[in-house]
Design a protein around this motif. Structure first.
Motif, PDB file in Angstrom:
ATOM      1  N   LEU A  10       0.819  -1.212   0.000  1.00  0.00           N
ATOM      2  CA  LEU A  10       0.000   0.000   0.000  1.00  0.00           C
ATOM      3  C   LEU A  10       0.853   1.263   0.000  1.00  0.00           C
ATOM      4  CD1 LEU A  10      -2.809  -1.069   2.499  1.00  0.00           C
ATOM      5  CD2 LEU A  10      -3.010  -0.825   0.010  1.00  0.00           C
ATOM      6  N   ARG A  11       1.838   1.308   0.878  1.00  0.00           N
ATOM      7  CA  ARG A  11       2.702   2.498   0.954  1.00  0.00           C
ATOM      8  C   ARG A  11       3.538   2.652  -0.318  1.00  0.00           C
ATOM      9  NH1 ARG A  11       4.279   4.169   6.269  1.00  0.00           N
ATOM     10  NH2 ARG A  11       5.346   5.834   5.153  1.00  0.00           N
ATOM     11  N   LEU A  25       1.226   4.039  -3.039  1.00  0.00           N
ATOM     12  CA  LEU A  25       0.866   5.422  -2.730  1.00  0.00           C
ATOM     13  C   LEU A  25       2.040   6.354  -3.018  1.00  0.00           C
ATOM     14  CD1 LEU A  25      -1.044   7.575  -1.699  1.00  0.00           C
ATOM     15  CD2 LEU A  25      -0.360   6.963   0.640  1.00  0.00           C
ATOM     16  N   ASP A  26       3.228   6.009  -2.571  1.00  0.00           N
ATOM     17  CA  ASP A  26       4.387   6.864  -2.820  1.00  0.00           C
ATOM     18  C   ASP A  26       4.701   6.975  -4.315  1.00  0.00           C
ATOM     19  OD1 ASP A  26       4.778   7.666  -0.206  1.00  0.00           O
ATOM     20  OD2 ASP A  26       6.218   6.075   0.229  1.00  0.00           O
ATOM     21  N   ARG A  62       2.151   9.434  -5.625  1.00  0.00           N
ATOM     22  CA  ARG A  62       2.486  10.781  -5.136  1.00  0.00           C
ATOM     23  C   ARG A  62       3.637  11.373  -5.943  1.00  0.00           C
ATOM     24  NH1 ARG A  62       2.934   9.081   1.150  1.00  0.00           N
ATOM     25  NH2 ARG A  62       1.017   9.975   2.005  1.00  0.00           N
ATOM     26  N   GLU A 100      -4.557  14.875   1.819  1.00  0.00           N
ATOM     27  CA  GLU A 100      -3.549  14.295   2.722  1.00  0.00           C
ATOM     28  C   GLU A 100      -3.644  14.928   4.111  1.00  0.00           C
ATOM     29  OE1 GLU A 100      -0.739  12.118   2.174  1.00  0.00           O
ATOM     30  OE2 GLU A 100      -0.872  11.833   0.003  1.00  0.00           O
ATOM     31  N   ASN A 158       3.811  10.801   5.840  1.00  0.00           N
ATOM     32  CA  ASN A 158       4.592   9.567   5.938  1.00  0.00           C
ATOM     33  C   ASN A 158       5.169   9.375   7.336  1.00  0.00           C
ATOM     34  OD1 ASN A 158       4.127   8.447   3.453  1.00  0.00           O
ATOM     35  ND2 ASN A 158       5.945   9.319   2.504  1.00  0.00           N
ATOM     36  N   LEU A 208      -5.252   4.621   3.573  1.00  0.00           N
ATOM     37  CA  LEU A 208      -4.261   4.354   2.530  1.00  0.00           C
ATOM     38  C   LEU A 208      -4.928   3.985   1.208  1.00  0.00           C
ATOM     39  CD1 LEU A 208      -1.565   2.367   4.526  1.00  0.00           C
ATOM     40  CD2 LEU A 208      -1.270   4.612   3.454  1.00  0.00           C
ATOM     41  N   THR A 209      -5.941   3.142   1.278  1.00  0.00           N
ATOM     42  CA  THR A 209      -6.643   2.735   0.060  1.00  0.00           C
ATOM     43  C   THR A 209      -7.329   3.924  -0.596  1.00  0.00           C
ATOM     44  OG1 THR A 209      -6.972   0.541   1.007  1.00  0.00           O
ATOM     45  CG2 THR A 209      -8.367   1.136  -0.864  1.00  0.00           C
ATOM     46  N   LEU A 231      -6.426   7.087  -0.304  1.00  0.00           N
ATOM     47  CA  LEU A 231      -5.385   7.959  -0.857  1.00  0.00           C
ATOM     48  C   LEU A 231      -4.853   7.420  -2.183  1.00  0.00           C
ATOM     49  CD1 LEU A 231      -3.345   9.010   2.292  1.00  0.00           C
ATOM     50  CD2 LEU A 231      -4.612  10.518   0.748  1.00  0.00           C
ATOM     51  N   ILE A 232      -4.715   6.108  -2.299  1.00  0.00           N
ATOM     52  CA  ILE A 232      -4.282   5.504  -3.563  1.00  0.00           C
ATOM     53  C   ILE A 232      -5.320   5.799  -4.649  1.00  0.00           C
ATOM     54  CG2 ILE A 232      -3.903   3.311  -4.774  1.00  0.00           C
ATOM     55  CD1 ILE A 232      -2.655   2.319  -2.067  1.00  0.00           C
ATOM     56  N   THR A 292      -5.377   9.752  -5.335  1.00  0.00           N
ATOM     57  CA  THR A 292      -4.159  10.214  -5.989  1.00  0.00           C
ATOM     58  C   THR A 292      -4.055   9.642  -7.399  1.00  0.00           C
ATOM     59  OG1 THR A 292      -3.098  10.338  -3.814  1.00  0.00           O
ATOM     60  CG2 THR A 292      -1.651  10.444  -5.732  1.00  0.00           C
TER      61      THR A 292
END
Length: 154
Positions: A20-21, A24-25, A28, A65, A102, A127-128, A130-131, A134
């Motif tokens: 997930l991270r 997302l990164d 981003r 965010e 983060n 997180l989901t 934000l994915i 984004t």
């Protein structure tokens, strides 16, 4: 016309948090790069009838965010799509917000739990979302940037 090398999705670790991270990164970084260096006039111009513009998308994601991860209150979501700030300032503010987000996410080992001091949603849900958010706006940014100056690729 600038053709950037298309960057493939990340290879992440095997845990749910790492996946997930990692994604997302990746998203981003993709949208920040898409806005970074865009010509000011084009980045602020509405290229579609809804009024959506490149800088407004990144300003909106900064507010998402801040609200979702950092716990700030947003009272007027439509207004988050508008800013008169210059491209470098909007990009820097987004990257700074991501860094703070983060740091908070690093302190959340349990994806099923809410953020510290809050009752919900779970870190996993955040997180989901934000994915999704984004990724959606990164796609919009791809199209807008290509309309502005022909720049393509992630």
């Amino acid at each position: 016309m600038l053709h950037r090398r298309d960057t493939p999705p990340p290879r992440t670790g095997g845990t749910e948090t790492e996946v997930l991270r990692g994604f997302l990164d990746y998203l981003r970084a993709s949208i920040a790069a898409k806005v970074d260096g865009a010509p000011e006039a084009g980045a602020h111009a509405a290229a579609v009838s809804s009024g959506t513009n490149l800088v407004g998308l990144l300003h909106h994601l900064t507010q998402v965010e801040r609200a979702l991860v950092l716990g700030e209150t947003v009272t007027n979501w439509p207004a988050t799509f508008r800013t008169g700030d210059a491209v470098p300032a909007v990009v820097a503010r987004y990257r700074e917000t991501v860094q703070h987000a983060n740091e908070l996410l690093d302190a959340c080992p349990d994806l099923a739990a809410p953020f510290p001091g809050r009752t919900g949603p779970s870190v996993r849900w955040a997180l989901t979302h934000l994915i999704e958010e984004t990724g959606r706006h990164a796609g919009h940014a791809d199209i807008l940037r290509e309309l502005i100056d022909g720049t393509t690729g992630r």
